[in-house]
Design an enzyme around this catalytic site. Sequence first.
Site, PDB file in Angstrom:
ATOM      1  N   CYS A 145       0.809  -1.228   0.000  1.00 54.64           N
ATOM      2  CA  CYS A 145       0.000   0.000   0.000  1.00 54.64           C
ATOM      3  C   CYS A 145       0.841   1.277   0.000  1.00 54.64           C
ATOM      4  O   CYS A 145       0.428   2.305  -0.544  1.00 54.64           O
ATOM      5  CB  CYS A 145      -0.949   0.000   1.200  1.00 54.64           C
ATOM      6  SG  CYS A 145      -0.188  -0.442   2.758  1.00 54.64           S
ATOM      7  N   GLN A 172       2.020   6.253   8.268  1.00 51.08           N
ATOM      8  CA  GLN A 172       1.035   5.309   7.747  1.00 51.08           C
ATOM      9  C   GLN A 172      -0.147   5.100   8.697  1.00 51.08           C
ATOM     10  O   GLN A 172       0.028   4.914   9.906  1.00 51.08           O
ATOM     11  CB  GLN A 172       1.726   3.973   7.446  1.00 51.08           C
ATOM     12  CG  GLN A 172       2.845   4.149   6.433  1.00 51.08           C
ATOM     13  CD  GLN A 172       3.529   2.860   6.026  1.00 51.08           C
ATOM     14  OE1 GLN A 172       4.719   2.871   5.749  1.00 51.08           O
ATOM     15  NE2 GLN A 172       2.808   1.757   5.967  1.00 51.08           N
ATOM     16  N   HIS A 238      -2.008   6.967   3.615  1.00 54.49           N
ATOM     17  CA  HIS A 238      -0.597   7.023   4.003  1.00 54.49           C
ATOM     18  C   HIS A 238       0.021   8.319   3.468  1.00 54.49           C
ATOM     19  O   HIS A 238      -0.028   8.589   2.261  1.00 54.49           O
ATOM     20  CB  HIS A 238       0.166   5.830   3.430  1.00 54.49           C
ATOM     21  CG  HIS A 238      -0.228   4.503   4.025  1.00 54.49           C
ATOM     22  ND1 HIS A 238      -0.976   4.384   5.183  1.00 54.49           N
ATOM     23  CD2 HIS A 238       0.054   3.235   3.638  1.00 54.49           C
ATOM     24  CE1 HIS A 238      -1.137   3.095   5.468  1.00 54.49           C
ATOM     25  NE2 HIS A 238      -0.531   2.383   4.537  1.00 54.49           N
TER      26      HIS A 238
HETATM   27  N1  NAP Z   1      -4.958  -2.847   5.085  1.00 48.46           N
HETATM   28  C1  NAP Z   1      -4.306  -2.310   4.073  1.00 48.46           C
HETATM   29  O1  NAP Z   1      -4.229  -1.082   3.917  1.00 48.46           O
HETATM   30  C2  NAP Z   1      -3.640  -3.202   3.047  1.00 48.46           C
HETATM   31  C3  NAP Z   1      -3.144  -2.608   1.904  1.00 48.46           C
HETATM   32  C4  NAP Z   1      -2.505  -3.395   0.938  1.00 48.46           C
HETATM   33  C5  NAP Z   1      -2.412  -4.751   1.138  1.00 48.46           C
HETATM   34  N2  NAP Z   1      -2.898  -5.325   2.264  1.00 48.46           N
HETATM   35  C6  NAP Z   1      -2.807  -6.778   2.393  1.00 48.46           C
HETATM   36  O2  NAP Z   1      -4.117  -7.310   2.214  1.00 48.46           O
HETATM   37  C7  NAP Z   1      -4.292  -8.472   3.036  1.00 48.46           C
HETATM   38  C8  NAP Z   1      -5.506  -8.249   3.938  1.00 48.46           C
HETATM   39  O3  NAP Z   1      -5.289  -7.137   4.764  1.00 48.46           O
HETATM   40  P1  NAP Z   1      -6.454  -6.529   5.670  1.00 48.46           P
HETATM   41  O4  NAP Z   1      -5.905  -5.247   6.168  1.00 48.46           O
HETATM   42  O5  NAP Z   1      -7.731  -6.547   4.907  1.00 48.46           O
HETATM   43  O6  NAP Z   1      -6.517  -7.620   6.858  1.00 48.46           O
HETATM   44  P2  NAP Z   1      -7.622  -7.824   7.999  1.00 48.46           P
HETATM   45  O7  NAP Z   1      -8.472  -6.627   8.155  1.00 48.46           O
HETATM   46  O8  NAP Z   1      -6.865  -8.301   9.185  1.00 48.46           O
HETATM   47  O9  NAP Z   1      -8.556  -8.989   7.454  1.00 48.46           O
HETATM   48  C9  NAP Z   1      -8.204 -10.331   7.554  1.00 48.46           C
HETATM   49  C10 NAP Z   1      -9.167 -11.166   6.710  1.00 48.46           C
HETATM   50  O10 NAP Z   1      -8.602 -12.459   6.507  1.00 48.46           O
HETATM   51  C11 NAP Z   1      -9.557 -13.455   6.806  1.00 48.46           C
HETATM   52  N3  NAP Z   1      -8.831 -14.624   7.307  1.00 48.46           N
HETATM   53  C12 NAP Z   1      -8.139 -14.747   8.452  1.00 48.46           C
HETATM   54  N4  NAP Z   1      -7.561 -15.979   8.539  1.00 48.46           N
HETATM   55  C13 NAP Z   1      -7.921 -16.622   7.402  1.00 48.46           C
HETATM   56  C14 NAP Z   1      -7.662 -17.927   6.918  1.00 48.46           C
HETATM   57  N5  NAP Z   1      -6.910 -18.816   7.583  1.00 48.46           N
HETATM   58  N6  NAP Z   1      -8.198 -18.266   5.707  1.00 48.46           N
HETATM   59  C15 NAP Z   1      -8.950 -17.395   5.020  1.00 48.46           C
HETATM   60  N7  NAP Z   1      -9.240 -16.154   5.441  1.00 48.46           N
HETATM   61  C16 NAP Z   1      -8.725 -15.769   6.613  1.00 48.46           C
HETATM   62  C17 NAP Z   1     -10.484 -12.829   7.835  1.00 48.46           C
HETATM   63  O11 NAP Z   1     -11.744 -13.501   7.781  1.00 48.46           O
HETATM   64  P3  NAP Z   1     -12.761 -13.556   9.060  1.00 48.46           P
HETATM   65  O12 NAP Z   1     -13.087 -12.140   9.407  1.00 48.46           O
HETATM   66  O13 NAP Z   1     -13.944 -14.298   8.530  1.00 48.46           O
HETATM   67  O14 NAP Z   1     -12.045 -14.287  10.152  1.00 48.46           O
HETATM   68  C18 NAP Z   1     -10.549 -11.390   7.316  1.00 48.46           C
HETATM   69  O15 NAP Z   1     -11.471 -11.341   6.234  1.00 48.46           O
HETATM   70  C19 NAP Z   1      -2.970  -8.687   3.772  1.00 48.46           C
HETATM   71  O16 NAP Z   1      -2.160  -9.569   3.028  1.00 48.46           O
HETATM   72  C20 NAP Z   1      -2.353  -7.295   3.761  1.00 48.46           C
HETATM   73  O17 NAP Z   1      -0.952  -7.328   3.856  1.00 48.46           O
HETATM   74  C21 NAP Z   1      -3.526  -4.574   3.234  1.00 48.46           C
END
Ligand code: NAP
Length: 348
Positions: A145, A172, A238
Amino acid sequence: MRKISVAVLAATGMVGQRYASMLSEHPYFELTVVTGQSSVGKRFGEVATGLPLSDRVANLRVAPTDPKAVDADLVFSPLPTDVAKTLEPKFAREGFNLITDASPHRMEADVPLMIPEVNPDHLGLIERQRKRRGWKGFIVATPNCTAAGLALLLKPLDDGFGLKRVIVSTMQAVSGAGYPGVPSLDIIDNVIPYIKDEEDKVESEPRKILGSLGKTRVEDAKFRVSAMVHRVGTTDGHLESMYVETEAKFEPEEVKKALADFRGLPQKLKLPTAPARPIIVSEAADRPQPKLDRNAGSVPGMSVVVGRLRRGLDERSGRLTFLSHNTIRGAAGSTILTAELMFREGLL
Ligand SMILES: NC(=O)c1ccc[n+]([C@@H]2O[C@H](COP(=O)([O-])OP(=O)(O)OC[C@H]3O[C@@H](n4cnc5c(N)ncnc54)[C@H](OP(=O)(O)O)[C@@H]3O)[C@@H](O)[C@H]2O)c1
């Protein structure tokens, strides 16, 4: 026009919910599957935390994150890093076209790392990936990001003035750490000068994105990046302060014009998620600010907002501050834009 059916994996997370909102009414894509882990079986609208959703999407049931439970032409994958590492190749092997926001496959030689305005030609790696791995599906990646907004901004700077060195310091937002993310007592009234593995990503990914496509891989761009990252108590967006050194001499006004005039293939094709101006240059003395500028532009969250552009220590250096929305330009928005480009280019 027949819409392409799409699934969002980990749809209940910070990025997943952004997808669901942006895909609720989309002209090319129909969101038909949302998956999760702890929320499997629940109504999506029950677990989503506030972004606007269509009734149809709110009424979807959360499915398990398993290729057998997914029936869709295209898969968006904001899976947690450790899960993405093994599960994404499984999806691609089973024939799914998958675009990921997670980090594990971004730097693999045959995986395109996409900012659609910057390197649309890198999609040429898909054929090689399929041949080499014997997959019917593919993995395409969206950058980190923090790297996404940075790479978009570096493109017109490199094209116009030849980048030598980039030094960037970031502030960030907490949503970058997912939900529930950083404990509130660690971040209120505080700044944390460390985010695990982030500096490596910010230093390496822009060089791949701005690199040139060779026969077997992308040759990294020559400039170097030095990053210092900080987590601060903003919700979304960010902020990054940057110092650049270039091959060519420049006047700050020339740089402002190069940034403001920058357009890419998504703008030419008028893709639904393409902002009219990918980079917005502000003349105000105290902008950009996350609270005021995170949703700037014709497609909220898709434009990078630049301000405080001025000379550095000599005629070949400059400094500026910019803002990029982490879950939109830094994740779901960029990935949807890549998918729109692929759709229009006949790659889906
Ligand atoms: N946040 C950002 O700004 C951002 C930007 C770019 C990239 N990313 C990347 O995008 C990804 C997601 O980030 P996020 O910020 O959205 O994370 P998050 O808010 O922590 O969400 C985690 C998600 O993963 C699911 N999950 C957890 N364990 C799992 C498993 N074993 N199998 C399948 N699903 C599972 C959860 O489902 P439940 O709720 O049903 O448990 C929830 O939907 C990460 O790789 C992160 O590095 C994030």
